[in-house]
Design an enzyme around this catalytic site. Structure first.
Site: not given
Length: 454
Positions: A196, A199, A219, A323
């Protein structure tokens, strides 16, 4: 500025370069030219800039030598005197011949000779002019200069490709390659699907839980030597900071605006998180791009209400997200639901100031730039202001925009006065003059939420 009357090393180098460029040797009169050379006494900064400029010129010549093989052969003629073997190569290159075999060898001159000659020339200049700056990064290692191989030198000289902000693969650590097979995480079986996103330190894959078919996002975060573990109540062992903050943010009554952590597992080289996966969804950056860079005010009102609620809930539960931005807010265009994701830049919320900001620079509060520290909630308010500005204006606020906003003179055609006023309340330079986080939802622009329909 004084003049150097004695023999000046930069002057010798300059004169030497002139003779080499014109393919001739210095005459006897060149010594007097060097001795009388006017060379200003420069400070360290100018000398360093001169050496950096010379190094850049060498890099440009390296690129030229690769793209013009004929030019490389011509350069071989100008580098005589560097060794008996090199002189033999240059003499052979200069020997004219009209035979077909000679023309063929000229046409296919070995690129290896060009590389070695250029390497020796540039390497020698580097060692003599600036021994502290070597291609391998070794401080003052003259002997190392003589043992550099061609691949090592070319790797350090050839320019690094410039990647766009979306070329994630250039800055990521190796992520595990997951096939469409079963994975067992804490006795639960999951089927891992397509990638998907990727990072800075990991990757996210789509998946499903085999027990009930629930869609999930898996993840994988690669561990580094700087990985942070923190302790939270109810967990005897320290947890990775992202896992710990997600657990805290999801404690208590369920808040749909915060992504839910379903499962996680700590492993030697990485840790794995199983997260809910709303479908269909896309991050707000992609949504705004698809709508021409910005969204209309009514839809921005729906988004901001949920984003503010998520940020407020995090702070109330002792979590500083750190963030909040377009890319970290998932948006479901069917239900208009917003979910806050990615707590990797977060921290536990404390009353004392923070001395380190690791979020996105465009959302960095000005007090950190000016004073080197910031407080959690006012910084969160600032990031929400940048978020709202980007949603309705299609760009991030410039210094001029911020000056006008702080002078209470800012407005934008097509936006309501209430929306412009809220932007002014959120983006105040002085953190004490910003609207408080728990007061944002009481602002006139968000107090009455209109039902948004396409």
């Amino acid at each position: 500025m004084g003049q150097l009357n004695s023999c000046c090393k930069p002057a010798i180098k300059d004169c030497d370069s002139v003779y080499k460029y014109h393919h001739c040797t210095p005459t006897q009169s060149s010594t007097s030219k060097v001795e009388n050379h006017s060379h200003p006494i420069v400070d360290g900064k100018k000398e360093r800039r001169r050496k950096e400029d010379a190094f850049k010129k060498k890099r440009r010549f390296w690129k030229w030598a690769f793209s013009h093989r004929r030019g490389g052969k011509k350069y071989l003629k100008t580098t005589s005197g560097q060794g008996s073997e090199e002189n033999q190569d240059t003499e052979a290159a200069e020997t004219p011949s009209d035979s077909p075999s000679a023309r063929s060898s000229d046409d296919h001159i070995s690129l290896q000779h060009v590389i070695l000659t250029v390497e020796n020339h540039v390497r020698q200049d580097l060692c003599t002019s600036n021994p502290k700056v070597l291609p391998t990064g070794q401080p003052e290692a003259d002997d190392n200069c003589l043992h550099l191989t061609v691949p090592e030198w070319s790797d350090n000289v050839l320019p690094t490709p410039i990647h766009s902000a979306f070329d994630w693969s250039t800055d990521v650590l190796p992520a595990p390659v997951c096939s469409a097979s079963d994975w067992i995480i804490n006795s639960q079986h999951y089927k891992i699907g397509n990638l998907l996103g990727e990072g800075g330190f990991g990757a996210v894959y789509e998946g499903s839980r085999l027990e009930d078919g629930v869609k999930v996002a898996v993840k994988f975060v690669t561990k580094t030597e700087n990985v942070v573990y923190i302790s939270i109540p109810g967990h005897p062992q320290p947890l990775p900071v992202e896992v710990a903050l997600l657990i805290l943010a999801n404690e208590g009554p369920r808040v749909s605006e915060i992504i839910e952590l379903l499962d996680w597992q700590d492993r030697p080289d990485d840790y794995v998180m199983v997260l809910e996966r709303p479908s269909p969804c896309k991050d707000l950056f992609g949504v705004t791009e698809r709508h021409g860079g910005f969204i209309d005010e009514e839809l921005a009102q729906v988004v901001m209400r949920q984003a503010t609620h998520a940020a407020l809930t995090c702070c109330q539960r002792g979590v500083l997200h750190g963030d909040i931005k377009l890319e970290n807010l998932l948006f479901n265009e069917d239900t208009f639901e917003v979910k806050l994701i990615d707590f990797g830049c977060g921290d536990l919320l404390v009353n004392s100031p923070y001395n380190l900001f690791i979020g996105t620079d465009l959302y960095c509060p000005p007090e950190y730039t000016m004073e080197g520290q910031y407080h959690g909630e006012p910084a969160t308010v600032w990031s929400l202001g940048v978020l709202l500005f980007a949603l309705v204006c299609g760009d991030y606020p410039s210094d001029t925009d911020l000056d006008v906003i702080n002078a209470n003179l800012w407005s934008k055609s097509g936006l309501s006065k209430e929306c412009c006023h809220l932007i002014g309340c959120l983006l105040q330079y002085n953190p004490e003059q910003r609207i408080q986080l728990d007061k944002i939802l009481l602002h006139d622009w968000l107090k009455v939420l209109k039902l948004y329909l396409l």
